[in-house]
Scaffold this motif. Structure first.
Motif, short mmCIF file in Angstrom:
data_model
loop_
_atom_site.label_atom_id
_atom_site.label_comp_id
_atom_site.label_asym_id
_atom_site.label_seq_id
_atom_site.Cartn_x
_atom_site.Cartn_y
_atom_site.Cartn_z
N TYR A 1 42.98 -6.70 27.80
CA TYR A 1 43.82 -7.31 26.98
C TYR A 1 43.61 -7.16 25.51
CZ TYR A 1 45.24 -8.66 31.62
OH TYR A 1 45.54 -8.50 32.95
N ASN A 2 42.45 -6.44 25.06
CA ASN A 2 42.02 -6.64 23.71
C ASN A 2 41.78 -8.20 23.11
OD1 ASN A 2 41.53 -5.35 21.31
ND2 ASN A 2 43.34 -5.45 20.30
N ILE A 3 41.21 -8.75 24.02
CA ILE A 3 40.79 -10.07 23.69
C ILE A 3 39.20 -10.04 23.89
CG2 ILE A 3 40.82 -12.49 24.37
CD1 ILE A 3 43.52 -12.07 25.69
N GLN A 4 38.47 -10.40 22.73
CA GLN A 4 37.00 -10.19 22.30
C GLN A 4 36.58 -11.63 22.87
OE1 GLN A 4 35.52 -7.65 19.40
NE2 GLN A 4 37.54 -7.73 18.60
N SER A 5 35.23 -11.85 23.36
CA SER A 5 34.59 -12.87 23.27
C SER A 5 33.03 -12.83 22.99
CB SER A 5 34.60 -13.44 24.74
OG SER A 5 33.66 -14.52 25.06
N THR A 6 32.68 -13.99 22.26
CA THR A 6 31.29 -13.69 21.93
C THR A 6 30.78 -15.24 22.06
OG1 THR A 6 29.29 -13.29 20.14
CG2 THR A 6 31.59 -14.23 19.07
N VAL A 7 29.35 -15.15 21.95
CA VAL A 7 28.84 -16.63 22.09
C VAL A 7 27.73 -16.83 20.90
CG1 VAL A 7 26.96 -15.91 23.61
CG2 VAL A 7 27.34 -18.54 23.26
N ILE A 8 27.95 -17.75 20.05
CA ILE A 8 27.14 -17.97 18.89
C ILE A 8 26.08 -19.08 19.39
CG2 ILE A 8 27.02 -19.12 16.53
CD1 ILE A 8 28.88 -16.69 16.81
N GLU A 9 24.77 -18.53 19.01
CA GLU A 9 23.48 -19.34 19.40
C GLU A 9 22.71 -20.15 18.14
OE1 GLU A 9 22.89 -16.12 22.91
OE2 GLU A 9 21.82 -16.10 21.33
N PRO A 10 23.20 -21.16 17.65
CA PRO A 10 22.77 -21.72 16.35
C PRO A 10 21.47 -22.48 16.95
CG PRO A 10 24.77 -22.51 16.89
CD PRO A 10 24.30 -21.88 17.96
N GLY A 11 20.38 -22.37 16.07
CA GLY A 11 19.12 -23.28 16.01
C GLY A 11 19.65 -24.97 15.46
N PRO A 12 18.51 -25.61 15.36
CA PRO A 12 18.87 -26.96 14.77
C PRO A 12 19.35 -26.87 13.48
CG PRO A 12 16.41 -26.68 15.10
CD PRO A 12 17.36 -25.26 15.67
N MET A 13 20.22 -27.96 13.14
CA MET A 13 20.91 -28.15 11.95
C MET A 13 21.06 -29.54 11.46
SD MET A 13 23.66 -25.24 11.69
CE MET A 13 23.75 -25.23 13.54
N LYS A 14 20.98 -29.55 9.94
CA LYS A 14 21.09 -31.06 9.52
C LYS A 14 22.64 -31.70 9.62
CE LYS A 14 17.71 -30.03 6.09
NZ LYS A 14 17.34 -29.94 4.64
N THR A 15 23.02 -32.11 10.84
CA THR A 15 24.35 -32.63 11.14
C THR A 15 23.93 -33.88 11.82
OG1 THR A 15 24.49 -31.57 13.31
CG2 THR A 15 25.20 -30.31 11.49
#
Length: 266
Positions: free
Chosen positions: A166-180
């Motif tokens: 269906y031309n629908i893409q998916s990805t996963v972002i894998e962040p490290g620790p952040m100042k939040t």
């Protein structure tokens, strides 16, 4: 309406979600900022600000209806809502863990089920799942959160298999620790368990507290800039690491016995 890119982001009250709203708005996207408490969004430069609880299907459907009514499409969904709690598996509160999974895992599934039919109508879309480097390897007293982020990896991989026609893409972002506020929320959610001086895991809890206080954390604005660049790519890779230290990038590829030895020493 011009052919602007419509981006729906969950969990925009703080952290990465908030920074993404700012950056994507500056880049000309029509940003739909959402949070359980919409008042936290009042100073964001978003095209639309809506209340949204990803654990409640009625709340989700109201939001989707509002977005489609205004923009007639959703080009990109960013599943960013999530939080953490800590504690040894023997001691962690099961109900609290279920609540975390409701947001971190089932909340993503709820959003997918609501948004994908709209993307399919246009034969186009991107689903960006914000995971964590903790979805690649586990740490002591962080097992429940790691498990939820391991699940995000699986969901993202499954989506690519199911939606490519269906031309629908998916990805996963894998962040490290952040100042939040992430770690402040973690402490609030875990204080009853980790603050118990009589726990047989108290040495883990004290060590973890000491480690987090000296841990290097990335600037969320820089991380959000990198994520925004990824989101707007024409073709997405399966996964992206963002704001991850060189050491953790290496640890991922250690054999099991060596990775466990490293984590025990940490």
């Amino acid at each position: 309406m011009k052919n602007e890119i419509v981006v729906l982001i969950t969990g925009c009250s703080t952290g990465i979600g908030r920074e993404l709203c700012n950056i994507l708005s500056q880049k000309g996207c029509m940003v739909v900022a959402t949070a359980r408490n919409v008042e936290t969004l009042k100073d964001l430069p978003a095209s639309l600000k809506l209340p949204l609880d990803v654990t409640q299907k009625e709340s989700i459907q109201k939001t989707i209806n509002r977005v489609i009514s205004k923009f007639h499409k959703i080009d990109i969904l960013v599943n960013n809502a999530g939080y953490s709690l800590r504690g040894a598996l023997e001691e962690i509160d099961i109900n609290s863990s279920k609540n975390m999974f409701d947001v971190n895992v089932f909340g993503i599934i709820n959003m997918i089920q609501a948004v994908v039919p709209e993307m399919r109508k246009k034969q186009y879309g991107k689903i960006i799942n914000i995971g964590s480097i903790s979805g690649k390897f586990v740490q002591s007293i962080n097992g429940a959160y790691c498990a939820s982020k391991f699940a995000v990896e699986a969901l993202s991989d499954t989506l690519r298999l199911e939606l490519h026609n269906y031309n629908i893409q998916s990805t996963v972002i894998e962040p490290g620790p952040m100042k939040t506020n992430f770690f402040n929320t973690l402490v609030d959610n875990s204080s009853d368990v980790m603050g118990n001086p009589n726990s047989c895991y108290s040495h883990f809890y004290k060590s973890d507290d000491k480690y987090r206080k000296k841990q290097k954390q990335a600037d969320p604005k820089l991380a959000a800039q990198a994520i925004s660049d990824i989101i707007l790519k024409k073709r997405l890779n399966a996964r992206y690491k963002v704001a991850v230290s060189f050491l953790y990038k290496i640890v991922i590829y250690f054999p099991d016995f060596l990775r466990e030895y490293f984590m025990k020493k940490r």
